[in-house]
Scaffold this motif. Structure first.
Motif, PDB file in Angstrom:
ATOM      1  N   LEU A  84     -82.395 -82.009 -29.995  1.00  0.00           N
ATOM      2  CA  LEU A  84     -83.757 -81.596 -30.360  1.00  0.00           C
ATOM      3  C   LEU A  84     -84.766 -82.666 -29.946  1.00  0.00           C
ATOM      4  O   LEU A  84     -85.849 -82.348 -29.430  1.00  0.00           O
ATOM      5  CB  LEU A  84     -83.840 -81.335 -31.863  1.00  0.00           C
ATOM      6  CG  LEU A  84     -83.111 -80.086 -32.379  1.00  0.00           C
ATOM      7  CD1 LEU A  84     -83.203 -80.017 -33.896  1.00  0.00           C
ATOM      8  CD2 LEU A  84     -83.703 -78.824 -31.776  1.00  0.00           C
ATOM      9  N   ALA A  85     -84.420 -83.932 -30.177  1.00  0.00           N
ATOM     10  CA  ALA A  85     -85.325 -85.011 -29.793  1.00  0.00           C
ATOM     11  C   ALA A  85     -85.494 -85.063 -28.278  1.00  0.00           C
ATOM     12  O   ALA A  85     -86.610 -85.264 -27.764  1.00  0.00           O
ATOM     13  CB  ALA A  85     -84.795 -86.346 -30.313  1.00  0.00           C
ATOM     14  N   SER A  86     -84.396 -84.859 -27.547  1.00  0.00           N
ATOM     15  CA  SER A  86     -84.478 -84.849 -26.090  1.00  0.00           C
ATOM     16  C   SER A  86     -85.328 -83.694 -25.598  1.00  0.00           C
ATOM     17  O   SER A  86     -86.157 -83.848 -24.686  1.00  0.00           O
ATOM     18  CB  SER A  86     -83.064 -84.763 -25.502  1.00  0.00           C
ATOM     19  OG  SER A  86     -83.107 -84.682 -24.092  1.00  0.00           O
ATOM     20  N   LEU A  99     -88.515 -76.467 -36.222  1.00  0.00           N
ATOM     21  CA  LEU A  99     -89.847 -75.876 -36.415  1.00  0.00           C
ATOM     22  C   LEU A  99     -90.922 -76.769 -35.802  1.00  0.00           C
ATOM     23  O   LEU A  99     -91.898 -76.273 -35.216  1.00  0.00           O
ATOM     24  CB  LEU A  99     -90.105 -75.663 -37.908  1.00  0.00           C
ATOM     25  CG  LEU A  99     -89.217 -74.616 -38.600  1.00  0.00           C
ATOM     26  CD1 LEU A  99     -89.515 -74.580 -40.104  1.00  0.00           C
ATOM     27  CD2 LEU A  99     -89.422 -73.237 -37.995  1.00  0.00           C
ATOM     28  N   ALA A 100     -90.756 -78.083 -35.960  1.00  0.00           N
ATOM     29  CA  ALA A 100     -91.720 -79.004 -35.359  1.00  0.00           C
ATOM     30  C   ALA A 100     -91.693 -78.895 -33.836  1.00  0.00           C
ATOM     31  O   ALA A 100     -92.733 -78.953 -33.172  1.00  0.00           O
ATOM     32  CB  ALA A 100     -91.410 -80.435 -35.793  1.00  0.00           C
ATOM     33  N   LEU A 101     -90.498 -78.719 -33.268  1.00  0.00           N
ATOM     34  CA  LEU A 101     -90.386 -78.565 -31.824  1.00  0.00           C
ATOM     35  C   LEU A 101     -91.093 -77.298 -31.360  1.00  0.00           C
ATOM     36  O   LEU A 101     -91.764 -77.289 -30.317  1.00  0.00           O
ATOM     37  CB  LEU A 101     -88.900 -78.523 -31.438  1.00  0.00           C
ATOM     38  CG  LEU A 101     -88.580 -78.403 -29.944  1.00  0.00           C
ATOM     39  CD1 LEU A 101     -89.095 -79.623 -29.199  1.00  0.00           C
ATOM     40  CD2 LEU A 101     -87.073 -78.240 -29.741  1.00  0.00           C
ATOM     41  N   ALA A 102     -90.953 -76.217 -32.159  1.00  0.00           N
ATOM     42  CA  ALA A 102     -91.646 -74.971 -31.814  1.00  0.00           C
ATOM     43  C   ALA A 102     -93.151 -75.149 -31.871  1.00  0.00           C
ATOM     44  O   ALA A 102     -93.895 -74.490 -31.123  1.00  0.00           O
ATOM     45  CB  ALA A 102     -91.205 -73.853 -32.755  1.00  0.00           C
ATOM     46  N   ALA A 103     -93.638 -76.042 -32.746  1.00  0.00           N
ATOM     47  CA  ALA A 103     -95.072 -76.304 -32.864  1.00  0.00           C
ATOM     48  C   ALA A 103     -95.539 -77.400 -31.910  1.00  0.00           C
ATOM     49  O   ALA A 103     -96.676 -77.873 -32.019  1.00  0.00           O
ATOM     50  CB  ALA A 103     -95.404 -76.686 -34.303  1.00  0.00           C
ATOM     51  N   PRO A 127     -79.329 -83.034 -44.311  1.00  0.00           N
ATOM     52  CA  PRO A 127     -79.485 -83.184 -42.864  1.00  0.00           C
ATOM     53  C   PRO A 127     -79.684 -81.858 -42.131  1.00  0.00           C
ATOM     54  O   PRO A 127     -80.416 -81.790 -41.139  1.00  0.00           O
ATOM     55  CB  PRO A 127     -78.185 -83.868 -42.429  1.00  0.00           C
ATOM     56  CG  PRO A 127     -77.684 -84.558 -43.646  1.00  0.00           C
ATOM     57  CD  PRO A 127     -78.090 -83.692 -44.778  1.00  0.00           C
ATOM     58  N   ILE A 128     -79.026 -80.808 -42.631  1.00  0.00           N
ATOM     59  CA  ILE A 128     -79.184 -79.492 -41.987  1.00  0.00           C
ATOM     60  C   ILE A 128     -80.614 -79.001 -42.141  1.00  0.00           C
ATOM     61  O   ILE A 128     -81.237 -78.496 -41.188  1.00  0.00           O
ATOM     62  CB  ILE A 128     -78.176 -78.491 -42.584  1.00  0.00           C
ATOM     63  CG1 ILE A 128     -76.751 -78.917 -42.229  1.00  0.00           C
ATOM     64  CG2 ILE A 128     -78.451 -77.079 -42.078  1.00  0.00           C
ATOM     65  CD1 ILE A 128     -75.683 -78.047 -42.830  1.00  0.00           C
ATOM     66  N   TRP A 129     -81.178 -79.163 -43.353  1.00  0.00           N
ATOM     67  CA  TRP A 129     -82.575 -78.760 -43.557  1.00  0.00           C
ATOM     68  C   TRP A 129     -83.509 -79.638 -42.721  1.00  0.00           C
ATOM     69  O   TRP A 129     -84.531 -79.154 -42.216  1.00  0.00           O
ATOM     70  CB  TRP A 129     -82.937 -78.862 -45.035  1.00  0.00           C
ATOM     71  CG  TRP A 129     -82.382 -77.749 -45.859  1.00  0.00           C
ATOM     72  CD1 TRP A 129     -81.433 -77.827 -46.819  1.00  0.00           C
ATOM     73  CD2 TRP A 129     -82.740 -76.365 -45.786  1.00  0.00           C
ATOM     74  NE1 TRP A 129     -81.165 -76.602 -47.360  1.00  0.00           N
ATOM     75  CE2 TRP A 129     -81.960 -75.680 -46.746  1.00  0.00           C
ATOM     76  CE3 TRP A 129     -83.641 -75.639 -45.013  1.00  0.00           C
ATOM     77  CZ2 TRP A 129     -82.055 -74.304 -46.941  1.00  0.00           C
ATOM     78  CZ3 TRP A 129     -83.739 -74.258 -45.215  1.00  0.00           C
ATOM     79  CH2 TRP A 129     -82.956 -73.618 -46.159  1.00  0.00           C
ATOM     80  N   ARG A 152     -83.528 -78.274 -39.360  1.00  0.00           N
ATOM     81  CA  ARG A 152     -84.358 -77.059 -39.335  1.00  0.00           C
ATOM     82  C   ARG A 152     -85.830 -77.428 -39.208  1.00  0.00           C
ATOM     83  O   ARG A 152     -86.578 -76.824 -38.418  1.00  0.00           O
ATOM     84  CB  ARG A 152     -84.122 -76.242 -40.602  1.00  0.00           C
ATOM     85  CG  ARG A 152     -85.059 -75.040 -40.742  1.00  0.00           C
ATOM     86  CD  ARG A 152     -84.839 -74.340 -42.079  1.00  0.00           C
ATOM     87  NE  ARG A 152     -85.755 -73.227 -42.243  1.00  0.00           N
ATOM     88  CZ  ARG A 152     -86.990 -73.324 -42.729  1.00  0.00           C
ATOM     89  NH1 ARG A 152     -87.456 -74.536 -43.093  1.00  0.00           N
ATOM     90  NH2 ARG A 152     -87.762 -72.271 -42.850  1.00  0.00           N
ATOM     91  N   GLU A 153     -86.268 -78.423 -40.000  1.00  0.00           N
ATOM     92  CA  GLU A 153     -87.664 -78.848 -39.920  1.00  0.00           C
ATOM     93  C   GLU A 153     -87.986 -79.402 -38.519  1.00  0.00           C
ATOM     94  O   GLU A 153     -89.080 -79.164 -37.989  1.00  0.00           O
ATOM     95  CB  GLU A 153     -87.944 -79.923 -40.981  1.00  0.00           C
ATOM     96  CG  GLU A 153     -87.823 -79.424 -42.415  1.00  0.00           C
ATOM     97  CD  GLU A 153     -88.803 -78.302 -42.713  1.00  0.00           C
ATOM     98  OE1 GLU A 153     -89.933 -78.354 -42.180  1.00  0.00           O
ATOM     99  OE2 GLU A 153     -88.433 -77.380 -43.455  1.00  0.00           O
TER     100      GLU A 153
END
Length: 554
Positions: free
Chosen positions: A340-342, A315-319, A306-308, A311-312
């Motif tokens: 992160l989803a919000s 990274l997706a949020l940054a992209a 779940p931690i990884w 992390r993914e």
């Protein structure tokens, strides 16, 4: 403060060890305290047995002293009827068994139940015996001597003495006690354990009795080091026996005789419980740590994915990709996933709003530029202006509009330098007469507009006066960028194959646009050199960070 870069599994392992170690330490402490308590109890028991056995020996010696005290009141003795007293003393000696002797203060024997009446009796001169005689006379109390050779054969004995007053003179009534009598007391002690040894030494630290190899060590002197450590009335100490065994001793000094009774136990057996307890704690500790490490590894396999995944998602949020929440089974990680989803949804909505705003702005800018072009065309057409001036203005507005269109297509996040240059020079010549050479660089909007206008002015000049004014001239445009922060751009426009070039007597609008405005917008410099074989323009400036020039701006 800089921290070590360890994996979550390593942190879980460290946490498991931190959790296990206090319990292991507590177990070790409790076990050690328990074993030490048991050792202390055993030490007290050793000293207690030594005191008990010493008391039993004193009772035996006290019984003989009592018999001597009873004999001291004999009428025959007070009347100095030594023949009758001899018979009475022999009957008393049979009860011990032992030998009873009457001596004068100078050591001369008057009665000795070990020999027949009438035989000549010697004077006692043994220093141990004489020391006991003098102590009894000085204190006027009964005494117990140290070990001495009490017979002509040299057989060791001890004596108990009682001072007696006869006719105003002091005599000594003594009973000889063989060491075997003391040995019997040691062996008959109800407190004696099978693995314990009992030893009795006199005040001169010579062995009176010993439960192990008694006759071998009878009369042997104890080591000086051991004797020096027996200074207290009782206690516990470690030592090595005369036969080389390491033992723990409990001892007690008799107030009656001054003898020391010693109870010994093998040191290895004595400390074996402590060693066993520490070994057990070590085994339990190592097993606990191993189980803790295993549990940490197994649990990390559950918690690490779940931690990884988070992390993914980051990274997706940054992209700027959409992120969906997911369940991790851990409340805090679930909260991070939802956050992160919000954030992803908020960025998506903001991005949509920005696109609407940018599209509207781009539409208005294009309309404004079109309006400016129309106004300029109508104004210049009716003002009897030189057509070349009108053409130059319209071409500049067109170049500006094309640059805006390119940036608009990239959402005003920047544009590739090669695309900007190619689009700026395309209206003036064919692609085979322009050579472009340089790495991919994404220019910020401000730099892109400045480069586009500069390339337009240089191309316009080349078409009119330079290498693009004939059918064979070429233009080479090369650029490079360093890896500093901010990154530095170096761009060179180089004409060749055109008519001979002469330096103009005055700087036109194009030259001023390049050398002033372009240099200002790039925070750098721009120089135009009119060489005889062609114009060379060198432009330097800042084009932002690596993230801005090598990819989309975030």
């Amino acid at each position: 403060m800089r921290r070590s870069n360890l994996s979550f599994r390593n942190h879980l392992t460290a946490l498991g060890m931190l959790v296990a170690l206090p319990f292991i330490a507590a177990g070790a402490g409790v076990s050690t305290l328990y074993v030490r308590s048991q050792i202390s109890s055993t030490e007290d028991q050793l000293a207690g047995v030594a005191k008990e056995v010493s008391g039993a020996i004193d009772r035996q010696l006290g019984g003989r002293l009592a018999a001597l005290a009873a004999l001291s009141f004999s009428p025959q003795l007070q009347e100095q009827d030594y023949r009758s007293f001899y018979e009475q003393a022999r009957k008393t000696a049979e009860l011990f068994p032992g030998i009873i002797v009457l001596r004068s203060a100078d050591g001369q024997q008057l009665v000795n139940t070990a020999v027949d009446w009438g035989e000549p009796l010697p004077r006692s001169t043994d220093p141990v015996l004489r020391e006991a005689d003098n102590r009894a006379i000085r204190t006027n109390r009964s005494v117990v001597s140290d070990l001495y050779a009490g017979t002509p054969a040299g057989v060791p004995f001890v004596i108990v003495e009682f001072p007696v007053k006869i006719g105003g003179a002091t005599y000594l009534l003594s009973g000889m006690v063989p060491p075997t009598s003391v040995l019997e007391v040691l062996r008959s002690s109800t407190a004696l354990r099978e693995q314990w040894r009992l030893v009795v030494i006199d005040r001169r630290h010579r062995i009176v009795a010993r439960t192990v190899e008694h006759y071998k060590y009878l009369g042997t002197q104890a080591s000086a080091d051991f004797a020096d450590r027996l200074a207290d009335e009782h206690g516990v100490l470690r030592s090595r026996t005369l036969d080389g065994l390491d033992v723990v001793n409990g001892y007690f000094k008799s107030p009656l005789s001054g003898w020391i009774t010693i109870v010994s136990v093998d040191g290895a057996a004595f400390y074996k419980p402590l060693h066993n307890a520490l070994l057990a704690v070590a085994i339990i500790g190592v097993s606990g740590l191993a189980l803790s490490l295993l549990a940490a590894i197994l649990y990390s396999r559950y918690i690490t994915p779940p931690i990884w995944r988070i992390r993914e998602d980051a990274l997706a949020l940054a992209a700027r990709r959409q992120v969906q929440p997911f369940g991790t089974g851990i409340r805090e990680l679930d909260a991070v996933s939802r956050a992160l989803a919000s954030s992803s949804e908020a960025l998506r909505q903001e991005h949509q709003s920005n696109r609407v705003l940018i599209n509207e702005l781009n539409h208005r800018v294009k309309n404004t530029l079109a309006t400016v072009q129309a106004i300029a065309a109508q104004t210049l057409r009716g003002a009897n202006v030189d057509p070349a001036v009108r053409e130059a203005l319209e071409s500049r507005l067109m170049a500006l509009s094309n640059a805006h269109s390119t940036l608009t297509s990239h959402r005003w996040e920047g544009a590739e330098i090669q695309q900007i240059i190619a689009q700026a020079v395309a209206p003036h010549t064919t692609p085979d007469r322009i050579r472009l050479d340089g790495p991919p660089i994404r220019l910020p909007p401000r730099s892109a507009l400045a480069i586009a206008m500069g390339m337009h002015e240089l191309a316009t000049n080349a078409v009119k006066y330079g290498s693009l004014s004939n059918g064979s001239g070429l233009v080479s445009i090369a650029w490079s960028v360093d890896d500093g922060s901010p990154r530095k751009l170096r761009l060179q426009w180089h004409e060749s194959g055109g008519p001979p070039v002469t330096s103009p007597r005055r700087r036109g609008f194009g030259s001023r646009l390049i050398e002033r405005n372009l240099a200002h917008d790039l925070d750098g410099s721009a120089t135009i050199s009119f060489q005889s074989d062609g114009v060379i323009c060198t432009i330097t400036g800042e084009v932002g960070s690596a993230a801005q020039t090598g990819g989309l701006r975030r």
